[in-house]
Design a protein around this motif. Structure first.
Motif, PDB file in Angstrom:
ATOM      1  N   PRO A 176      -1.321  -2.613 -11.748  1.00 47.99           N
ATOM      2  CA  PRO A 176      -2.695  -2.088 -11.601  1.00 47.99           C
ATOM      3  C   PRO A 176      -2.837  -0.635 -11.263  1.00 47.99           C
ATOM      4  CG  PRO A 176      -2.998  -4.365 -11.341  1.00 47.99           C
ATOM      5  CD  PRO A 176      -1.367  -4.140 -10.908  1.00 47.99           C
ATOM      6  N   TRP A 177      -3.098   0.817 -11.633  1.00 47.24           N
ATOM      7  CA  TRP A 177      -3.357   1.610 -10.783  1.00 47.24           C
ATOM      8  C   TRP A 177      -4.245   1.294  -9.721  1.00 47.24           C
ATOM      9  CZ3 TRP A 177      -4.086   5.770 -15.400  1.00 47.24           C
ATOM     10  CH2 TRP A 177      -3.304   5.987 -15.978  1.00 47.24           C
ATOM     11  N   GLU A 178      -4.942   0.616  -9.986  1.00 41.04           N
ATOM     12  CA  GLU A 178      -5.998  -0.067  -8.471  1.00 41.04           C
ATOM     13  C   GLU A 178      -4.806  -0.331  -7.654  1.00 41.04           C
ATOM     14  OE1 GLU A 178      -7.330  -3.088 -11.436  1.00 41.04           O
ATOM     15  OE2 GLU A 178      -7.179  -1.082 -11.726  1.00 41.04           O
ATOM     16  N   THR A 179      -4.424  -1.102  -7.985  1.00 46.22           N
ATOM     17  CA  THR A 179      -3.881  -1.795  -6.660  1.00 46.22           C
ATOM     18  C   THR A 179      -2.838  -0.345  -5.471  1.00 46.22           C
ATOM     19  OG1 THR A 179      -2.760  -3.957  -8.201  1.00 46.22           O
ATOM     20  CG2 THR A 179      -1.737  -3.248  -5.745  1.00 46.22           C
ATOM     21  N   THR A 180      -3.243  -0.785  -4.276  1.00 44.33           N
ATOM     22  CA  THR A 180      -2.880  -0.226  -3.069  1.00 44.33           C
ATOM     23  C   THR A 180      -1.174  -0.290  -3.066  1.00 44.33           C
ATOM     24  OG1 THR A 180      -3.659  -2.056  -1.357  1.00 44.33           O
ATOM     25  CG2 THR A 180      -5.332  -0.891  -2.012  1.00 44.33           C
ATOM     26  N   GLU A 181      -1.555   1.020  -2.389  1.00 41.75           N
ATOM     27  CA  GLU A 181       0.126   0.936  -1.769  1.00 41.75           C
ATOM     28  C   GLU A 181       0.372   0.133  -0.706  1.00 41.75           C
ATOM     29  OE1 GLU A 181       3.149   4.087  -0.327  1.00 41.75           O
ATOM     30  OE2 GLU A 181       1.901   5.251  -1.332  1.00 41.75           O
ATOM     31  N   GLY A 182      -0.171   0.357  -0.261  1.00 44.40           N
ATOM     32  CA  GLY A 182      -0.303  -0.945   0.802  1.00 44.40           C
ATOM     33  C   GLY A 182       0.055  -2.328   0.414  1.00 44.40           C
ATOM     34  N   TYR A 183      -0.778  -3.021  -0.437  1.00 39.14           N
ATOM     35  CA  TYR A 183      -0.293  -3.927  -1.428  1.00 39.14           C
ATOM     36  C   TYR A 183       1.065  -4.380  -1.536  1.00 39.14           C
ATOM     37  CZ  TYR A 183      -0.735  -8.451  -3.932  1.00 39.14           C
ATOM     38  OH  TYR A 183      -0.429  -9.628  -4.054  1.00 39.14           O
ATOM     39  N   LEU A 184       1.418  -3.415  -2.113  1.00 35.14           N
ATOM     40  CA  LEU A 184       2.938  -3.492  -2.821  1.00 35.14           C
ATOM     41  C   LEU A 184       3.753  -3.081  -2.046  1.00 35.14           C
ATOM     42  CD1 LEU A 184       2.066  -1.390  -6.015  1.00 35.14           C
ATOM     43  CD2 LEU A 184       2.329  -4.064  -6.126  1.00 35.14           C
ATOM     44  N   ARG A 185       3.208  -3.061  -1.095  1.00 35.05           N
ATOM     45  CA  ARG A 185       4.543  -1.966  -0.465  1.00 35.05           C
ATOM     46  C   ARG A 185       4.856  -3.862   0.897  1.00 35.05           C
ATOM     47  NH1 ARG A 185       6.187   2.384   2.849  1.00 35.05           N
ATOM     48  NH2 ARG A 185       5.470   4.390   1.648  1.00 35.05           N
ATOM     49  N   LYS A 186       4.063  -4.502   1.102  1.00 36.78           N
ATOM     50  CA  LYS A 186       3.691  -6.179   1.861  1.00 36.78           C
ATOM     51  C   LYS A 186       4.921  -7.381   0.489  1.00 36.78           C
ATOM     52  CE  LYS A 186       0.989  -9.150   3.633  1.00 36.78           C
ATOM     53  NZ  LYS A 186      -0.343 -10.132   3.556  1.00 36.78           N
ATOM     54  N   GLN A 187       4.076  -6.937  -0.658  1.00 38.46           N
ATOM     55  CA  GLN A 187       5.537  -7.582  -1.475  1.00 38.46           C
ATOM     56  C   GLN A 187       6.637  -7.302  -1.415  1.00 38.46           C
ATOM     57  OE1 GLN A 187       3.410 -10.297  -2.745  1.00 38.46           O
ATOM     58  NE2 GLN A 187       1.688  -8.128  -1.782  1.00 38.46           N
ATOM     59  N   PHE A 188       7.471  -5.674  -2.002  1.00 46.69           N
ATOM     60  CA  PHE A 188       8.650  -5.590  -1.263  1.00 46.69           C
ATOM     61  C   PHE A 188       9.231  -5.652   0.536  1.00 46.69           C
ATOM     62  CE2 PHE A 188       7.077  -3.964  -4.926  1.00 46.69           C
ATOM     63  CZ  PHE A 188       8.532  -3.766  -5.785  1.00 46.69           C
ATOM     64  N   GLY A 204      -2.540  12.700  -7.459  1.00 42.74           N
ATOM     65  CA  GLY A 204      -3.595  11.915  -6.176  1.00 42.74           C
ATOM     66  C   GLY A 204      -4.061  10.454  -6.914  1.00 42.74           C
ATOM     67  N   SER A 205      -3.533  10.036  -7.818  1.00 44.76           N
ATOM     68  CA  SER A 205      -4.017   8.378  -8.290  1.00 44.76           C
ATOM     69  C   SER A 205      -2.323   7.802  -8.375  1.00 44.76           C
ATOM     70  CB  SER A 205      -5.262   8.841  -9.163  1.00 44.76           C
ATOM     71  OG  SER A 205      -6.186   8.798  -8.543  1.00 44.76           O
ATOM     72  N   SER A 206      -2.402   5.921  -8.667  1.00 51.86           N
ATOM     73  CA  SER A 206      -1.294   5.380  -8.726  1.00 51.86           C
ATOM     74  C   SER A 206      -1.193   5.716  -9.857  1.00 51.86           C
ATOM     75  CB  SER A 206      -1.569   4.522  -8.074  1.00 51.86           C
ATOM     76  OG  SER A 206      -0.880   3.250  -9.073  1.00 51.86           O
ATOM     77  N   ILE A 207       0.430   5.303 -10.525  1.00 51.12           N
ATOM     78  CA  ILE A 207       0.137   5.212 -12.254  1.00 51.12           C
ATOM     79  C   ILE A 207       0.934   3.817 -12.402  1.00 51.12           C
ATOM     80  CG2 ILE A 207       0.130   7.547 -12.929  1.00 51.12           C
ATOM     81  CD1 ILE A 207       3.224   7.586 -13.135  1.00 51.12           C
TER      82      ILE A 207
END
Length: 395
Positions: A176-188, A204-207
């Motif tokens: 989801p576009w609203e999911t933060t980069e920090g959260y995704l980094r934590k998963q990986f 400036g916004s996630s795709i």
């Protein structure tokens, strides 16, 4: 009696199936992008896919391996319970539940004594609900092609992947576009040492897509095994090997080039684009692609005179095609991020490429080996009637 969001649709002609793939793949269904692709199993004459649906009684030789791959089991489900389910289909020679740091990642392999038993497992167990989640069971493509152990298990330490991994980078999408980069980094980060992480953005916004590069092949492999189809804020994450960086070409995201490699690394001057809104004009799209070089041919695929948001653009030079992938992939067009990539069809020496509806009576573009399409990722609450309506418009 409840939908698991996936199924099969068989048409009367190859070009109808091809048009459905072109028109419905990534179409929004109740807030989720639909996955639509050629049904590989029926194309090969093997098991047709859904739970309880067999391949029509074909010879066991149509299934080329006795090993089945399974996925999507909850991490808390025990190996013993899963093995018990597979044992109902025949004699198990080997059973393995893949793990990371001693914890199940919900995927694994089961090898039977006979082809018929593996075939029965696919027909009987695919779609079986296990602790609230539908199990995915299919022929293990790795062993079917004469490879090694198969599946997508984390490789043993220091082995550099399973021979199929050609890069330490994984591509992810559908967050989801609203999911933060920090959260995704934590998963990986839980799967190894991350050398580089990039969340693709537009203005400036996630795709919702990006790249993660690890220090070792097996870490990238483990990330694919552990995160593919993982739920992220209500949407299944797509995680796969980054084919572009594996081939030394463009790495994928907007503004990220292949590191200055020779133009020859891109094997075609044609790029495929998708996900443009149907109402966006051909003139507007062509204008965007013209910013990258001299266009030799431009085609916006249509169905009954209406755009389906996909097409092809052929440039005069390799560098121009490469620049288009680097510059336009992720570009927002009327509110949707454009997908732009090397056209695999022309890159492999095929025909026109892309996934345009084939001309009437031609039986597809030579790549279609079945009139059946497989679809997935539809919300469970979406009605069968609604889905039928979407597919019926193509033939």
């Amino acid at each position: 009696g409840s939908s698991i969001g996936s199924g099969l649709c068989t048409y009367s002609r190859f070009e109808e199936a091809q048009a459905a793939i072109a028109g419905l793949h990534e179409a929004d269904v109740d807030g989720r992008p639909l996955l639509v692709k050629q049904d590989e199993a029926s194309g090969a004459g093997a098991v047709a896919g859904g739970k309880g649906k067999s391949g029509g009684g074909g010879a066991p030789g149509k299934l080329t391996t006795k090993t089945v791959f399974f996925a999507n089991a909850p991490w808390e489900t025990t190996e013993g319970y899963l093995k018990k389910q597979f044992a109902t289909c025949g004699t198990i020679v080997h059973f393995e539940l893949f793990q990371r740091n001693g914890t199940s990642i919900g995927n694994g392999l089961c090898t039977y004594a006979r082809f018929e038993e593996a075939k029965d497992a696919v027909a009987s167990l695919n779609g079986l609900e296990v602790d609230g989640r539908p199990l995915l069971v299919k022929e293990d493509e790795q062993t079917a092609k004469g490879g090694g152990k198969g599946g997508v298990a984390p490789a043993p330490a220091g082995k550099g992947g399973n021979g199929k991994m050609t890069t330490k980078s994984v591509f992810f999408a559908n967050a989801p576009w609203e999911t933060t980069e920090g959260y995704l980094r934590k998963q990986f980060y839980q799967f190894g040492t991350v050398v580089d992480f990039q969340l693709f953005q537009k203005n400036g916004s996630s795709i919702g897509s990006g790249l993660c590069t690890y220090s070792r092949f097996e870490e990238a492999q483990a990330a694919i095994a552990g995160l593919h189809e993982a739920d992220v804020d209500g949407r299944p994450l797509l995680v796969k090997q980054d084919e572009a960086s594996g081939a030394g070409a463009v790495a994928g995201g907007k503004g990220k080039s292949g590191g200055g490699g020779a133009p020859g690394k891109l094997t075609t001057k044609t790029v495929f684009f998708a996900n443009a809104p149907w109402e966006t004009t051909e003139g507007y799209l062509k204008k965007q692609f013209a910013t990258c070089g001299t266009i030799v041919h431009f085609e916006l695929f249509q169905r009954n005179g209406t755009s389906i948001g996909n097409g092809l653009c052929t440039y005069a030079r390799f560098e121009e095609a490469k620049d288009a992938v680097a510059s336009l992939n992720g570009l927002e067009v009327d509110g949707r991020p454009l997908l732009v990539k090397e056209d695999e069809q022309t890159a492999k020496g095929g025909g026109k490429g892309g996934v345009a509806p084939a001309p009437a009576g031609k039986g597809g573009n030579g790549k279609m080996t079945t009139k059946s399409v497989f679809f997935a990722n539809a919300p469970w609450e979406t009605t069968e009637g609604y889905l039928r309506k979407q597919f019926y418009q193509f033939g």
